[in-house]
Design an enzyme around this catalytic site. Structure first.
Site, short mmCIF file in Angstrom:
data_model
loop_
_atom_site.label_atom_id
_atom_site.label_comp_id
_atom_site.label_asym_id
_atom_site.label_seq_id
_atom_site.Cartn_x
_atom_site.Cartn_y
_atom_site.Cartn_z
N GLY A 155 16.06 37.22 30.26
CA GLY A 155 15.23 37.16 31.47
C GLY A 155 13.83 36.71 31.08
N ARG A 156 12.87 37.08 31.92
CA ARG A 156 11.49 36.63 31.66
C ARG A 156 10.97 37.08 30.30
NH1 ARG A 156 10.67 37.85 37.84
NH2 ARG A 156 12.04 39.51 37.20
N ILE A 157 11.23 38.36 29.95
CA ILE A 157 10.68 38.87 28.68
C ILE A 157 11.43 38.25 27.50
CG2 ILE A 157 10.28 40.95 27.30
CD1 ILE A 157 10.08 42.48 30.04
N ARG A 178 24.02 37.22 30.80
CA ARG A 178 25.12 37.21 31.78
C ARG A 178 25.42 35.78 32.21
NH1 ARG A 178 22.88 41.59 35.88
NH2 ARG A 178 21.06 40.50 35.10
N ARG A 239 16.04 49.44 27.32
CA ARG A 239 16.23 50.79 27.86
C ARG A 239 17.11 51.57 26.89
NH1 ARG A 239 12.67 50.42 30.73
NH2 ARG A 239 12.51 50.66 33.00
N GLU A 268 15.41 59.77 26.39
CA GLU A 268 13.99 59.94 26.04
C GLU A 268 13.27 60.83 27.05
OE1 GLU A 268 13.15 55.62 26.17
OE2 GLU A 268 11.72 56.04 27.78
N HIS A 286 8.09 54.33 23.88
CA HIS A 286 8.19 53.53 25.11
C HIS A 286 6.82 53.00 25.55
CE1 HIS A 286 10.85 52.94 28.92
NE2 HIS A 286 9.97 51.95 28.79
C1 8YV Z 1 7.08 51.29 31.74
C2 8YV Z 1 9.12 49.76 31.47
O1 8YV Z 1 6.14 51.75 30.84
O2 8YV Z 1 8.45 48.29 33.18
C3 8YV Z 1 9.39 48.86 32.62
O3 8YV Z 1 10.56 48.71 32.99
O4 8YV Z 1 10.01 50.16 30.81
C4 8YV Z 1 7.73 50.13 31.08
O5 8YV Z 1 6.88 49.03 31.23
C5 8YV Z 1 7.86 52.49 32.20
O6 8YV Z 1 9.09 52.25 32.73
C6 8YV Z 1 6.98 53.24 33.19
O7 8YV Z 1 7.40 53.17 34.49
#
Ligand code: 8YV
Length: 330
Positions: A155-157, A178, A239, A268, A286
């Site tokens: 995806g974007r990241i 996918r 995740r 977590e 995280h």
């Molecule tokens: C957040 C992340 O820090 O954007 C997301 O999906 O995992 C992180 O950037 C975290 O989920 C806080 O909501």
């Protein structure tokens, strides 16, 4: 009387103030993590909620609060929402894509580099006072430049990480997703689409950036780790639950892969105890999106979404980044 909203976690006071211009806000300056029963109680009378990834919204929470119309997540990931339940009840959900892409990619790349070059492990050694002399194979790791970067989830990241690897470090970039990307995106990332098995077999550095869902649960477990090179590294910034942490800890302990960098964990903030025992893993809590500017941009976008979705502000009725826009039509 203004409509009521819940800000379920502590956030920038300026953002809460902006919400107060339109809403009666119940905020959480003490940053208490609500139990499900507390969350249900706090949501009573609220038409909207500002949430983060730790605030779990399921059918039970929604059914106890049928007045709830909008959930604005301060995160790009939204596996904390039961999307089917939200959509079925006409609850609009929003997230914060784009604003965190480059920051998160920077961190993913940094974590991969720290993992490959054993930065955390060697720092701990120095701090323990064990550094008494230079030796030829002291904390030797593996190169990033010219190595094969494998990206799982493009995806974007994932694309932003690919660009860093291909253009900055002259890496060979493979990806699995996918669906295959448009050739123009592949060209800009200098990335080649491969099957998952080939990705696992050929990557020197595997970076996981795919969203979490029931389907991606343990997408990388013992069988997948067994395909990887013994010299390879694995970095997970997506995740917890996508990687089987117990299987990973075992593979690291047995040196079946060289090292791992983990920013996310199953269950977590609890971390699998076996991961805490192995030296060849870099562990961070995280924080991939954690720069001041990006966290503020995420909070602002979540607030923009909540305000617009509830019919206020310059974009009334047009929240910038809805996840299930179909509920707005009904
Ligand atoms: C957040 C992340 O820090 O954007 C997301 O999906 O995992 C992180 O950037 C975290 O989920 C806080 O909501």
């Amino acid at each position: 009387m203004k409509p009521q909203v819940l800000v379920a976690r502590n956030v920038f006071p300026e953002v809460v103030e902006r919400l107060r211009e339109h809403f009666e806000v119940e905020d959480n300056p003490g940053d208490r993590i609500y139990t499900k029963a507390e969350l249900i109680e706090r949501l009573k009378g609220k038409v909207g909620a500002f949430t983060t990834g730790s605030v779990m919204i399921d059918a039970e929470v929604l059914d106890a609060n049928p007045q709830l119309r909008v959930l604005a997540n301060m995160a790009v990931g939204y596996n904390n929402f039961d999307m089917a339940a939200c959509t079925a009840r006409g609850v609009l959900c929003t997230n914060t894509p784009d604003v965190l892409t480059e920051t998160t990619a920077d961190f993913g790349f940094a974590l991969m580099m720290a993992t490959a070059r054993r930065i955390a492990e060697s720092e701990h050694y120095l701090r323990r006072g064990e550094w008494s002399k230079w030796f030829y194979d002291m904390f030797v790791g593996s190169d990033i430049h010219h190595a094969t970067l494998g990206i799982l989830g493009m995806g974007r990241i994932g694309q932003a990480i690919a660009r860093r690897g291909a253009h900055g470090f002259e890496m060979r970039v493979l990806y699995h997703n996918r669906s295959r990307l448009d050739p123009s995106i592949e060209a800009s990332c200098k990335a080649t689409y491969v099957g998952k098995e080939q990705l696992l077999r050929e990557a020197d550095h595997l970076v996981i950036v795919m969203p979490y869902s029931k389907e991606s649960h343990h997408a990388v477990g013992a069988p997948e780790l067994a395909l990887m090179k013994p010299t390879a590294t694995l970095t997970n910034i997506a995740r917890g639950g996508i990687v089987d942490d117990a299987a990973l800890a075992k593979a690291l302990a047995e040196r079946r892969i060289a090292a791992a960098g983990l920013d996310v964990f199953e269950g977590e903030p609890t971390v699998h105890p076996d991961l805490l025992k192995v030296p060849n893993v870099v562990l961070t809590p995280h924080i991939a999106s954690a720069t001041v500017a990006t966290r503020r941009a995420m909070a602002d976008l979540a607030a923009d979404n909540l305000i617009a979705a509830l019919g206020f502000g310059p974009n009334a009725g047009k929240p910038p980044t809805p996840i299930n826009p179909e509920v707005m039509k009904s």
